[in-house]
Motif scaffolding. Structure first.
Motif, mmCIF file in Angstrom:
data_model
loop_
_atom_site.group_PDB
_atom_site.id
_atom_site.type_symbol
_atom_site.label_atom_id
_atom_site.label_comp_id
_atom_site.label_asym_id
_atom_site.label_seq_id
_atom_site.Cartn_x
_atom_site.Cartn_y
_atom_site.Cartn_z
ATOM 1 N N THR A 161 26.809 -8.262 -12.197
ATOM 2 C CA THR A 161 26.529 -6.890 -13.227
ATOM 3 C C THR A 161 25.954 -7.736 -14.194
ATOM 4 O O THR A 161 25.531 -7.115 -15.763
ATOM 5 C CB THR A 161 26.426 -5.867 -12.987
ATOM 6 N N ASP A 175 25.097 3.764 -6.181
ATOM 7 C CA ASP A 175 26.834 4.417 -5.645
ATOM 8 C C ASP A 175 25.895 6.065 -6.112
ATOM 9 O O ASP A 175 26.463 6.667 -5.897
ATOM 10 C CB ASP A 175 27.127 3.985 -7.120
ATOM 11 N N ARG A 198 29.990 9.880 -7.416
ATOM 12 C CA ARG A 198 29.332 8.611 -7.492
ATOM 13 C C ARG A 198 30.587 8.216 -6.038
ATOM 14 O O ARG A 198 31.618 8.032 -5.868
ATOM 15 C CB ARG A 198 30.245 7.306 -8.265
ATOM 16 N N ARG A 248 31.343 5.294 -3.635
ATOM 17 C CA ARG A 248 31.979 4.192 -3.631
ATOM 18 C C ARG A 248 31.552 3.629 -1.648
ATOM 19 O O ARG A 248 32.261 4.492 -0.697
ATOM 20 C CB ARG A 248 32.795 3.938 -4.207
ATOM 21 N N LYS A 301 25.885 4.080 -19.614
ATOM 22 C CA LYS A 301 26.234 5.697 -19.681
ATOM 23 C C LYS A 301 25.900 6.143 -20.934
ATOM 24 O O LYS A 301 25.911 7.397 -20.845
ATOM 25 C CB LYS A 301 27.970 5.553 -19.342
ATOM 26 N N ALA A 353 32.912 -4.258 -10.864
ATOM 27 C CA ALA A 353 31.274 -4.766 -10.338
ATOM 28 C C ALA A 353 30.808 -6.150 -10.355
ATOM 29 O O ALA A 353 31.105 -6.663 -11.602
ATOM 30 C CB ALA A 353 29.812 -3.726 -10.033
ATOM 31 N N CYS A 387 27.608 -6.138 -18.886
ATOM 32 C CA CYS A 387 26.691 -5.496 -17.556
ATOM 33 C C CYS A 387 26.141 -3.945 -17.182
ATOM 34 O O CYS A 387 25.958 -3.699 -18.573
ATOM 35 C CB CYS A 387 28.663 -4.374 -17.497
ATOM 36 N N ASP A 422 26.029 -1.731 -15.421
ATOM 37 C CA ASP A 422 26.463 -0.982 -14.779
ATOM 38 C C ASP A 422 27.458 0.080 -15.922
ATOM 39 O O ASP A 422 27.271 1.146 -15.764
ATOM 40 C CB ASP A 422 27.704 -0.590 -13.446
ATOM 41 N N CYS A 423 28.028 -0.526 -16.688
ATOM 42 C CA CYS A 423 28.978 -0.050 -17.111
ATOM 43 C C CYS A 423 28.389 -0.033 -18.320
ATOM 44 O O CYS A 423 29.482 0.979 -19.648
ATOM 45 C CB CYS A 423 29.984 0.223 -17.065
ATOM 46 N N ALA A 450 35.412 -4.726 -16.594
ATOM 47 C CA ALA A 450 35.929 -2.905 -17.239
ATOM 48 C C ALA A 450 35.884 -2.852 -15.614
ATOM 49 O O ALA A 450 36.424 -1.144 -15.175
ATOM 50 C CB ALA A 450 34.709 -2.703 -17.662
ATOM 51 N N CYS A 451 34.351 -2.456 -15.014
ATOM 52 C CA CYS A 451 33.860 -1.644 -13.678
ATOM 53 C C CYS A 451 34.313 -2.486 -12.650
ATOM 54 O O CYS A 451 34.462 -1.925 -11.472
ATOM 55 C CB CYS A 451 32.395 -1.379 -13.992
ATOM 56 N N CYS A 462 32.571 -7.980 -13.493
ATOM 57 C CA CYS A 462 33.082 -7.244 -14.527
ATOM 58 C C CYS A 462 34.567 -6.715 -14.769
ATOM 59 O O CYS A 462 35.129 -6.166 -13.678
ATOM 60 C CB CYS A 462 32.298 -6.029 -14.287
#
Length: 396
Positions: free
Chosen positions: A32, A237, A387, A389, A244, A29, A10, A12-13, A26-27, A24
């Protein structure tokens, strides 16, 4: 022969999945997940060093850990960037061997700020400016438009012209080779999302590329005590693009904020291993680039000489410096069933709480009135950056 397998990461994360999903896991999105092909070496039967036992007759291994009293203190002088506001945000200047990440929206002035800082530093130190997104001619045109080459006396300009080097390159290995050969006192990377390492099959800007390129630059900065300033893109965002772990690797994370229709810019520190966090520096965009504002209270105060209804002057503490800000409020009868609330520069939930207290304790029928609150100059209280949203309203 090593076996090749595919995984999806991903953007993003940084979460990894063995198969592709539109969303995704996990997050949450959408769109991604990026495919990445990796090779797996055959496993061996070599024993782990943790399970290897040494005979009592063998001499013990030398001790590597040191106590605090055994560690030798090496005081390091910070490098002045030439701008008081930037030095304040960094905690007193640029620390040798540090890795500084500067993020911000497109067109906010990140490249302009670092180009001006590079010109100031080149008057005393050797600087390498890696322009991975532009050619050397484009950077020179910006420098001519900002009249950077005419700032300072004749002697300092001559030294700066000989100490500022431009490198239009995206290959990480070529950049590291030039850093080894030139040995600059300060390096600037613009930007980290444009770098490419040929050992990885993913495209520039992917999670793997950003992570490995940042780790390689961090190793060089720590080994040679060369501070590196890295530009990072942000997502829609408001967070820095990439994994990260990028913000965990660097020593300092700076956000360059501001309204496109306003002239001032805020440089905010959200992570700093060598100074205070949430420190801000104020700049103003003029025809010759960014100019630092030494007294920000003049910028964030409105008609303070006149007593105007709906205005109040407060003192906001940002970092270690108090700033005087003017708040402006307006209420009017609503034309709809539910009143409208609008907040610019303050937290939206905080506004709702204040309106509820005023209606409960003072008896003001604010549930039937529209309320608009803003800060003069567009100043945003940045105690905690979050962040944004879809569905969030108000400033941070």
């Amino acid at each position: 022969m090593p076996k090749a397998r595919t995984r999806f990461i991903c953007d993003d994360c940084g979460a990894e999945t063995p198969q592709y999903f539109g969303k995704c896991p996990a997050c949450g999105a959408w769109g991604t997940l990026q495919e990445q092909v990796i090779s797996t070496l055959p496993t061996t039967t070599q024993r782990s060093p943790l399970t290897t036992r040494r005979s009592p007759s063998v001499d013990p291994l030398p001790r590597l850990a040191l106590t605090l009293s055994e560690i030798v203190d090496h005081p390091q002088a910070r490098l002045s960037s030439g701008y008081t506001e930037l030095d304040r945000v960094l905690g007193g200047g640029i620390v040798p061997g540090s890795l500084v990440l500067v993020g911000g929206d497109p067109g906010i002035g990140k490249s302009t700020l670092l180009l001006q800082v590079s010109q100031q530093l080149s008057q005393r130190h050797r600087v390498l400016y890696v322009c991975a997104e532009e050619s050397g001619q484009q950077v020179k045109l910006r420098a001519q438009r900002l009249q950077i080459e005419s700032r300072g006396d004749d002697s300092s300009l001559a030294v700066a012209a000989a100490n500022l080097y431009l490198l239009p390159e995206i290959d990480l290995e070529a950049i590291l080779q030039e850093l080894e050969s030139l040995r600059p006192q300060v390096g600037v990377i613009d930007s980290i999302q444009s770098l490419y390492w040929s050992a990885l099959s993913s495209a520039p800007g992917s999670v793997a590329q950003v992570r490995e390129c940042t780790a390689a630059l961090m190793r060089f900065a720590k080994q040679h005590h060369v501070p590196l300033l890295i530009v990072g893109h942000v997502t829609k965002d408001g967070a820095i693009a990439g994994p990260k772990v990028l913000e965990h690797l660097v020593d300092t994370v700076l956000y360059f904020e501001g309204d496109r229709f306003a002239s001032h810019r805020l440089l905010r520190s959200v992570k700093n291993r060598f100074g205070a966090t949430h420190e801000i520096g104020v700049f103003e965009m003029v025809d010759q680039g960014l100019r630092e504002v030494l007294n920000p209270s003049e910028l964030f105060l409105g008609s303070r000489d006149e007593v105007t209804s709906g205005t109040a002057t407060i003192v906001a503490c940002e970092g270690t410096r108090p700033i005087v800000v003017e708040l402006q409020a307006l209420v009017s009868p609503t034309s709809y069933g539910s009143p409208r609330r609008s907040a610019t520069g303050i937290e939206y939930n905080r506004l709702l709480q204040i309106l509820a207290v005023l209606e409960k304790r003072l008896g003001i029928p604010l549930s039937k009135l529209d309320a608009y609150v803003s800060s003069a100059g567009g100043f945003e209280c940045g105690r905690t950056r979050r962040r944004f949203r879809s569905g969030d309203r108000g400033g941070c």
